[in-house]
Design an enzyme around this catalytic site. Structure first.
Site, PDB file in Angstrom:
ATOM      1  N   GLY A  39     -20.234  13.615  -0.022  1.00  0.00           N
ATOM      2  CA  GLY A  39     -20.349  13.360  -1.443  1.00  0.00           C
ATOM      3  C   GLY A  39     -19.194  12.421  -2.038  1.00  0.00           C
ATOM      4  N   ARG A  64     -17.046   9.102  -2.553  1.00  0.00           N
ATOM      5  CA  ARG A  64     -17.519   7.537  -3.336  1.00  0.00           C
ATOM      6  C   ARG A  64     -17.110   6.544  -2.363  1.00  0.00           C
ATOM      7  NH1 ARG A  64     -14.675   7.791  -8.176  1.00  0.00           N
ATOM      8  NH2 ARG A  64     -16.122   9.413  -8.940  1.00  0.00           N
ATOM      9  N   HIS A 121       0.824  -1.394  -0.012  1.00  0.00           N
ATOM     10  CA  HIS A 121      -0.240   0.026   0.122  1.00  0.00           C
ATOM     11  C   HIS A 121       0.928   1.357  -0.084  1.00  0.00           C
ATOM     12  CE1 HIS A 121      -1.292   3.267   2.607  1.00  0.00           C
ATOM     13  NE2 HIS A 121      -2.310   3.236   1.965  1.00  0.00           N
ATOM     14  N   ARG A 136      -0.461  12.509  -0.120  1.00  0.00           N
ATOM     15  CA  ARG A 136      -1.372  13.354  -0.154  1.00  0.00           C
ATOM     16  C   ARG A 136      -0.986  14.789   0.286  1.00  0.00           C
ATOM     17  NH1 ARG A 136      -1.795   9.768   3.820  1.00  0.00           N
ATOM     18  NH2 ARG A 136      -1.968  10.457   5.916  1.00  0.00           N
TER      19      ARG A 136
END
Length: 258
Positions: free
Chosen positions: A215, A217, A62, A66
């Protein structure tokens, strides 16, 4: 395909108003966030990947890197970078572990030799499954809230870490993707994946933030979960077995590079 049972890459560019729950989480990490009329505009962007191979002798990998920015009530902006790369083997292969950690250390050392030991320890602490008393894997590097010395310098460091992902992992995949394995070894892989699921759903900060973002996903957030996993009641591997060997390292992290 033949090698990977489930693999995904998420590229996220999210902006809007931070939910109160997400803001509360950030304040709990020491962030001083001054909202205007209860609102905190934010933008976040990142790239992440989780790879679950078919063969139990190829580790799961992984990575996530960010950038986050928040605009406070007086117009000032807070920014920080976060991320990391970590390895989750089903069985311990010391040569693989050393290669993985050395490659990440080299990426960190280009910027500051103090970074790898600091972020390696942070990774061991972060990927800790408290209710099991063990880590999710054999670690790597992990950091968050990094906002110094300057935005450009931190960005260059993050890019070095991201560029290390392929060389730290793909040689391990190529070395083991054609290894033979038994049904018992496949079962142990399924049980270890169960631990992966437990960490990601109970503790992972990114999963929590994603699910709290209006909002968002849900399927993308849960992309990290393996295709299959198992739980066996009170399962304990035999002493001195290969299964017990990896558990020992997960309970007591090792220094792989010295």
């Amino acid at each position: 395909g033949e090698v990977f049972e489930k693999a995904g890459v998420n590229v996220s560019v999210v902006f809007g108003l931070l939910s109160e729950e997400a803001a509360r989480q950030m304040r709990s990490r020491g962030k001083s966030l001054k909202a205007k009329d209860g609102k905190l505009p934010f933008c976040a962007m990142g790239v992440s990947s989780v790879i679950h191979p078919k063969n139990p002798h190829v580790p799961t990998m992984h990575f996530n890197y960010r950038y986050f920015e928040i605009e406070e009530a007086d117009g000032t902006k807070q920014w920080w970078f976060g991320g990391g790369t970590d390895l989750t083997p089903t069985y311990l292969n010391e040569e693989d572990a050393v290669h993985f950690h050395k490659t990440l250390k080299e990426a960190c050392d280009k910027h500051d030799v103090k970074l790898y030991p600091k972020y390696k320890e942070w990774c061991d602490d972060y990927f800790y499954i408290k209710h099991r008393g063990e880590r999710r894997g054999i670690g790597g590097i992990f950091f968050d809230d990094v906002d110094s010395p300057s935005k450009e310098e931190v960005f260059q460091f993050v890019k070095s870490c991201a560029k290390a992902v392929v060389p730290c992992y793909i040689p391990i995949v190529k070395r083991h993707c054609h290894d033979s394995f038994t049904p018992e070894e496949k079962l142990w892989q399924q049980l270890r994946r169960g631990r992966y699921v437990e960490f990601n759903l109970v503790y992972d900060r990114g999963t929590k933030f994603g699910l709290l973002t209006p909002g968002s996903r849900t399927e993308s957030i849960l992309m990290s979960l393996p295709l299959t996993a198992r739980w066996e009641y009170m399962h304990t591997p035999p002493a001195s077995s290969k299964e017990a060997e990896i558990l020992e390292v997960l309970r007591n992290p090792k220094d792989w590079v010295h």
